[in-house]
Design a protein around this motif. Structure first.
Motif, mmCIF file in Angstrom:
data_model
loop_
_atom_site.group_PDB
_atom_site.id
_atom_site.type_symbol
_atom_site.label_atom_id
_atom_site.label_comp_id
_atom_site.label_asym_id
_atom_site.label_seq_id
_atom_site.Cartn_x
_atom_site.Cartn_y
_atom_site.Cartn_z
ATOM 1 N N LEU A 123 4.409 -30.866 16.457
ATOM 2 C CA LEU A 123 3.054 -30.379 16.689
ATOM 3 C C LEU A 123 2.030 -31.229 15.936
ATOM 4 N N TYR A 124 2.253 -31.433 14.639
ATOM 5 C CA TYR A 124 1.301 -32.206 13.849
ATOM 6 C C TYR A 124 1.389 -33.704 14.132
ATOM 7 N N PHE A 125 2.536 -34.192 14.587
ATOM 8 C CA PHE A 125 2.637 -35.572 15.047
ATOM 9 C C PHE A 125 1.651 -35.793 16.187
ATOM 10 N N ASN A 126 1.654 -34.857 17.142
ATOM 11 C CA ASN A 126 0.757 -34.967 18.296
ATOM 12 C C ASN A 126 -0.704 -34.836 17.896
ATOM 13 N N LEU A 127 -1.003 -33.933 16.959
ATOM 14 C CA LEU A 127 -2.393 -33.792 16.495
ATOM 15 C C LEU A 127 -2.861 -35.059 15.780
ATOM 16 N N ALA A 128 -2.006 -35.618 14.925
ATOM 17 C CA ALA A 128 -2.366 -36.857 14.219
ATOM 18 C C ALA A 128 -2.538 -37.998 15.211
ATOM 19 N N LEU A 129 -1.647 -38.082 16.191
ATOM 20 C CA LEU A 129 -1.737 -39.134 17.200
ATOM 21 C C LEU A 129 -3.055 -39.044 17.963
ATOM 22 N N GLY A 130 -3.510 -37.827 18.216
ATOM 23 C CA GLY A 130 -4.799 -37.635 18.880
ATOM 24 C C GLY A 130 -5.957 -38.173 18.060
ATOM 25 N N GLU A 131 -5.747 -38.310 16.754
ATOM 26 C CA GLU A 131 -6.767 -38.880 15.868
ATOM 27 C C GLU A 131 -6.519 -40.368 15.617
ATOM 28 N N GLY A 132 -5.523 -40.939 16.292
ATOM 29 C CA GLY A 132 -5.230 -42.359 16.143
ATOM 30 C C GLY A 132 -4.359 -42.679 14.938
ATOM 31 N N VAL A 133 -3.595 -41.710 14.441
ATOM 32 C CA VAL A 133 -2.774 -41.883 13.246
ATOM 33 C C VAL A 133 -1.346 -41.478 13.570
ATOM 34 N N TYR A 134 -0.388 -42.276 13.123
ATOM 35 C CA TYR A 134 1.015 -41.889 13.237
ATOM 36 C C TYR A 134 1.382 -41.059 12.021
ATOM 37 N N LEU A 135 1.949 -39.883 12.266
ATOM 38 C CA LEU A 135 2.303 -38.993 11.165
ATOM 39 C C LEU A 135 3.287 -39.651 10.207
ATOM 40 N N SER A 136 4.245 -40.399 10.725
ATOM 41 C CA SER A 136 5.216 -41.059 9.843
ATOM 42 C C SER A 136 4.519 -42.034 8.897
ATOM 43 N N ASP A 137 3.521 -42.774 9.386
ATOM 44 C CA ASP A 137 2.762 -43.685 8.525
ATOM 45 C C ASP A 137 1.945 -42.910 7.501
ATOM 46 N N LEU A 138 1.297 -41.825 7.946
ATOM 47 C CA LEU A 138 0.515 -40.994 7.042
ATOM 48 C C LEU A 138 1.410 -40.423 5.943
ATOM 49 N N CYS A 139 2.608 -39.983 6.309
ATOM 50 C CA CYS A 139 3.540 -39.430 5.319
ATOM 51 C C CYS A 139 4.026 -40.497 4.350
ATOM 52 N N ASP A 140 4.279 -41.703 4.839
ATOM 53 C CA ASP A 140 4.687 -42.790 3.937
ATOM 54 C C ASP A 140 3.611 -43.044 2.887
#
Length: 191
Positions: A123-140
């Motif tokens: 769910l949050y992967f998709n929300l972050a992607l909608g903002e132009g951010v990959y959740l895995s990168d944000l988490c790193d």
């Protein structure tokens, strides 16, 4: 005797979770299980509020959203994942703004959530992607430098406005956050 108790408990549990003949229908779920659930048809359930025409009180109901989930169906999120990921079942709607909160992002990116709660992470992967951010990168970045993670997320154009999803009762009548999710070409698998 043990078999009878097991069967009775199973029937009780199915009724409590809104399951009818193995199906999960959002509109049949109790509101305290609605958020972060996925119906048998693969659509996310979303908690909505409205004002009762009879007594003008704010009421809550579980509805089927238009957001389809490809990786799972018939899913009611566990209490362990709710706690591990720092989400609230009593949230009306959901917003990518929660990703701007360092405390929330730290919980979402924690191993307890990120590696064990695929529904919430998707769910949050998709929300972050909608903002132009990959959740895995944000988490790193979150794991190595939380302040930098928030700066980078904000610089990518994350929506401004109220932080996080609104708890029940905080939205005025008829006010809703936009519905959850986007449809990326490849969503992560976190099983």
């Amino acid at each position: 005797m043990a078999l009878i108790l097991f069967l009775a408990f199973s029937l009780f549990l199915q009724g409590a979770l809104g399951i009818t003949h193995g199906d999960i229908v959002c509109e049949q779920l109790p509101t305290h299980l609605c958020s972060f659930s996925i119906a048998s048809n693969g659509r996310r359930c979303v908690l909505e509020n409205y004002v009762s025409p009879m007594d003008r009180k704010t009421e809550y109901e579980c509805k089927t959203s238009q957001v389809a989930v490809d990786i799972m169906q018939e899913w009611i999120e566990t209490d362990d994942c709710i706690r591990a990921c720092g989400v609230d079942r009593q949230s009306v709607g959901i917003s990518s703004d929660a990703l701007l909160q360092p405390h929330f992002t730290a919980k979402l990116c924690s191993p307890a959530c990120y590696h064990n709660c695929p529904n919430i992470v998707d769910l949050y992967f998709n929300l972050a992607l909608g903002e132009g951010v990959y959740l895995s990168d944000l988490c790193d970045v979150q794991r190595s430098n939380p302040k930098r993670a928030m700066r980078e997320f904000r610089s990518n154009g994350a929506a401004s406005g109220p932080m996080g999803a609104a708890p029940m009762g905080s939205l005025s009548a008829g006010e809703h956050y936009y519905e959850i999710g986007y449809a990326p070409a490849e969503a992560p698998m976190y099983y």
